[in-house]
Design a protein around this motif. Structure first.
Motif, PDB file in Angstrom:
ATOM      1  N   SER A   1       1.371   6.129 -14.143  1.00 36.66           N
ATOM      2  CA  SER A   1       2.528   6.928 -13.745  1.00 36.66           C
ATOM      3  C   SER A   1       2.276   7.553 -12.373  1.00 36.66           C
ATOM      4  O   SER A   1       1.942   8.737 -12.273  1.00 36.66           O
ATOM      5  N   PRO A   2       2.431   6.777 -11.313  1.00 37.31           N
ATOM      6  CA  PRO A   2       2.095   7.290  -9.981  1.00 37.31           C
ATOM      7  C   PRO A   2       3.042   8.389  -9.521  1.00 37.31           C
ATOM      8  O   PRO A   2       4.234   8.379  -9.839  1.00 37.31           O
ATOM      9  N   ASP A   3       2.492   9.342  -8.764  1.00 35.86           N
ATOM     10  CA  ASP A   3       3.353  10.317  -8.110  1.00 35.86           C
ATOM     11  C   ASP A   3       3.878   9.698  -6.815  1.00 35.86           C
ATOM     12  O   ASP A   3       3.586   8.533  -6.492  1.00 35.86           O
ATOM     13  N   ALA A   4       4.658  10.449  -6.052  1.00 32.25           N
ATOM     14  CA  ALA A   4       5.302   9.886  -4.862  1.00 32.25           C
ATOM     15  C   ALA A   4       4.276   9.407  -3.835  1.00 32.25           C
ATOM     16  O   ALA A   4       4.449   8.336  -3.241  1.00 32.25           O
ATOM     17  N   ALA A   5       3.231  10.179  -3.614  1.00 33.53           N
ATOM     18  CA  ALA A   5       2.216   9.780  -2.639  1.00 33.53           C
ATOM     19  C   ALA A   5       1.497   8.518  -3.084  1.00 33.53           C
ATOM     20  O   ALA A   5       1.221   7.620  -2.274  1.00 33.53           O
ATOM     21  N   GLN A   6       1.189   8.431  -4.372  1.00 28.96           N
ATOM     22  CA  GLN A   6       0.517   7.235  -4.885  1.00 28.96           C
ATOM     23  C   GLN A   6       1.429   6.016  -4.825  1.00 28.96           C
ATOM     24  O   GLN A   6       0.994   4.914  -4.485  1.00 28.96           O
ATOM     25  N   LEU A   7       2.702   6.207  -5.139  1.00 30.95           N
ATOM     26  CA  LEU A   7       3.656   5.099  -5.097  1.00 30.95           C
ATOM     27  C   LEU A   7       3.821   4.594  -3.661  1.00 30.95           C
ATOM     28  O   LEU A   7       3.902   3.378  -3.424  1.00 30.95           O
ATOM     29  N   ALA A   8       3.843   5.501  -2.711  1.00 23.83           N
ATOM     30  CA  ALA A   8       3.896   5.105  -1.306  1.00 23.83           C
ATOM     31  C   ALA A   8       2.655   4.321  -0.911  1.00 23.83           C
ATOM     32  O   ALA A   8       2.729   3.308  -0.199  1.00 23.83           O
ATOM     33  N   ASP A   9       1.508   4.779  -1.383  1.00 28.69           N
ATOM     34  CA  ASP A   9       0.240   4.102  -1.110  1.00 28.69           C
ATOM     35  C   ASP A   9       0.262   2.679  -1.667  1.00 28.69           C
ATOM     36  O   ASP A   9      -0.156   1.728  -1.004  1.00 28.69           O
ATOM     37  N   ILE A  10       0.781   2.517  -2.880  1.00 29.52           N
ATOM     38  CA  ILE A  10       0.886   1.200  -3.498  1.00 29.52           C
ATOM     39  C   ILE A  10       1.776   0.290  -2.649  1.00 29.52           C
ATOM     40  O   ILE A  10       1.471  -0.892  -2.443  1.00 29.52           O
ATOM     41  N   ALA A  11       2.875   0.841  -2.129  1.00 28.84           N
ATOM     42  CA  ALA A  11       3.791   0.045  -1.314  1.00 28.84           C
ATOM     43  C   ALA A  11       3.121  -0.452  -0.036  1.00 28.84           C
ATOM     44  O   ALA A  11       3.228  -1.640   0.330  1.00 28.84           O
ATOM     45  N   VAL A  12       2.416   0.422   0.634  1.00 31.40           N
ATOM     46  CA  VAL A  12       1.792   0.057   1.909  1.00 31.40           C
ATOM     47  C   VAL A  12       0.685  -0.975   1.705  1.00 31.40           C
ATOM     48  O   VAL A  12       0.601  -1.983   2.426  1.00 31.40           O
ATOM     49  N   VAL A  13      -0.160  -0.773   0.709  1.00 33.05           N
ATOM     50  CA  VAL A  13      -1.246  -1.715   0.488  1.00 33.05           C
ATOM     51  C   VAL A  13      -0.722  -3.033  -0.069  1.00 33.05           C
ATOM     52  O   VAL A  13      -1.268  -4.103   0.222  1.00 33.05           O
ATOM     53  N   SER A  14       0.364  -2.994  -0.835  1.00 30.80           N
ATOM     54  CA  SER A  14       0.968  -4.228  -1.345  1.00 30.80           C
ATOM     55  C   SER A  14       1.532  -5.067  -0.210  1.00 30.80           C
ATOM     56  O   SER A  14       1.467  -6.303  -0.244  1.00 30.80           O
ATOM     57  N   ALA A  15       2.106  -4.421   0.791  1.00 32.58           N
ATOM     58  CA  ALA A  15       2.608  -5.150   1.956  1.00 32.58           C
ATOM     59  C   ALA A  15       1.466  -5.871   2.668  1.00 32.58           C
ATOM     60  O   ALA A  15       1.625  -7.018   3.121  1.00 32.58           O
ATOM     61  N   LYS A  16       0.317  -5.224   2.754  1.00 33.55           N
ATOM     62  CA  LYS A  16      -0.846  -5.868   3.384  1.00 33.55           C
ATOM     63  C   LYS A  16      -1.305  -7.069   2.562  1.00 33.55           C
ATOM     64  O   LYS A  16      -1.666  -8.116   3.113  1.00 33.55           O
ATOM     65  N   THR A  17      -1.292  -6.919   1.243  1.00 35.67           N
ATOM     66  CA  THR A  17      -1.663  -8.041   0.383  1.00 35.67           C
ATOM     67  C   THR A  17      -0.682  -9.190   0.555  1.00 35.67           C
ATOM     68  O   THR A  17      -1.075 -10.359   0.664  1.00 35.67           O
ATOM     69  N   ALA A  18       0.613  -8.877   0.572  1.00 38.03           N
ATOM     70  CA  ALA A  18       1.629  -9.911   0.751  1.00 38.03           C
ATOM     71  C   ALA A  18       1.404 -10.684   2.045  1.00 38.03           C
ATOM     72  O   ALA A  18       1.466 -11.922   2.068  1.00 38.03           O
ATOM     73  N   ALA A  19       1.124  -9.964   3.108  1.00 40.56           N
ATOM     74  CA  ALA A  19       0.878 -10.612   4.398  1.00 40.56           C
ATOM     75  C   ALA A  19      -0.373 -11.485   4.359  1.00 40.56           C
ATOM     76  O   ALA A  19      -0.419 -12.561   4.980  1.00 40.56           O
TER      77      ALA A  19
END
Length: 333
Positions: free
Chosen positions: A181-199
């Protein structure tokens, strides 16, 4: 080049193998007493996607290879009783964990655990990544990595993504494996690192922060969480193509996007999907996998300084070999 959609999944996996083989990395497999792991390691060696290190005893692995008709001659075999490595790993483990009361005797006892030993191989430069979990729990696999390899600078937590491979394209789903259950900061972190993984795997990331509401159409604590997380992700990575909150249909269907989010930079063309919690992420990836026939490759653990990936204890040989290849690509940086 036009692809026969029936061949896309095969071509995708072949492409991963080719990418991994372009700069071969050394991947340690601690569970050499599992036939599936030996079979997957043999397959990876045959394709040249990675160099394989098995933890175990040479005679036992040779007997298993003979029984399974496997060629493991190119594999490196490292014993947990290797005096030289034990001395180096013990000293380094004491150095890293002395603040937690680690002494030499405790370190030597700790290194009897294959996950800690394999993790120390990475820490000490003897391996580039690790794949485990076919016979161990997720916690058993990940805990040493969190303690010893730790997260990348600026990354707050480890998260888990899946590459979802369909008949004509692939997407990335996260977090479907780790953060409940991520908080907003953790969810943002997941988004940014996921974009790097996608790339890293060939996508030009177009990231959607998913919700039951699109943009300003709804309100409530869950929508507010996703809205705040989207703002934090934009602040952390201004160059990122990201939007949210968006409903799934607005994220993937152009006609729906035109109605609900006509000015969104990603609506109708999303390829990187960020779920608001583990419940929704895990349910969705399994539902999509089982009802659409998509190939789910993962979980890919994101955010560590070096790649360590966890297997399901029900993993097939295909699952394990695919995860080894993914780990090798992650290790390329």
């Amino acid at each position: 080049m036009e692809l026969d959609v029936s061949d896309f999944k095969t071509l995708f996996l072949n492409g991963l193998t080719k990418k991994a083989a372009g700069s071969r990395k050394r991947i340690v497999l601690p569970e050499s007493d599992d036939d599936r792991v030996l079979q997957a390691g043999a397959r990876v060696l045959q394709t040249g996607a990675a160099d394989i290190v098995f933890l175990g005893e040479t005679e036992q692995i040779a007997q298993s290879a003979k029984r399974l008709h496997l060629d493991l001659d190119a594999a490196e075999i490292v014993s947990l009783h290797d005096d030289e490595k034990l001395a180096r790993y013990t000293a380094k483990l004491v150095e890293l964990r002395s603040h937690k009361g680690m002494d030499e005797a405790t370190a030597r006892e700790t290194l009897k655990d294959v996950s800690f030993f394999g993790t120390m191989m990475i820490v000490c430069g003897d391996a580039d990544g690790m794949v485990s979990g076919a016979a161990h729990t997720t916690a058993h696999t990940i805990r040493p990595a969190l303690q010893l390899i730790k997260t990348q600078p600026g990354v707050k937590l480890v998260s888990g993504a899946f590459l979802m491979v369909f008949d004509d394209h692939f997407d990335l789903y996260a977090d479907c494996a780790v953060t409940i259950s991520p908080d907003a900061a953790q969810l943002a972190d997941i988004a940014v690192v996921s974009a790097k993984t996608a790339a890293q795997f060939g996508l030009e990331p177009k990231v959607t922060m998913l919700s039951y509401s699109t943009l300003d159409s709804g309100s409530g604590p869950l929508v507010d969480l996703v809205r705040e997380a989207t703002a934090k992700a934009r602040a952390a990575a201004p160059e990122l193509s990201i939007d949210g909150p968006l409903q799934f249909d607005a994220a993937v269907v152009e006609s729906v996007a035109a109605q609900k989010a006509p000015h969104s930079p990603v609506a109708g063309q999303t390829n990187t999907f960020i779920f608001p919690d583990l419940n929704s992420g895990n349910i969705t990836y399994k539902a999509v996998q089982r009802t659409s026939g998509a190939l789910a490759v993962g979980p890919i653990l994101q955010g560590l300084n070096a790649p360590v990936n966890d297997l399901s204890r029900g993993a097939t040989v295909d699952d394990i070999s695919n995860t080894i290849v993914i780990t090798a690509i992650q290790a390329q940086g």
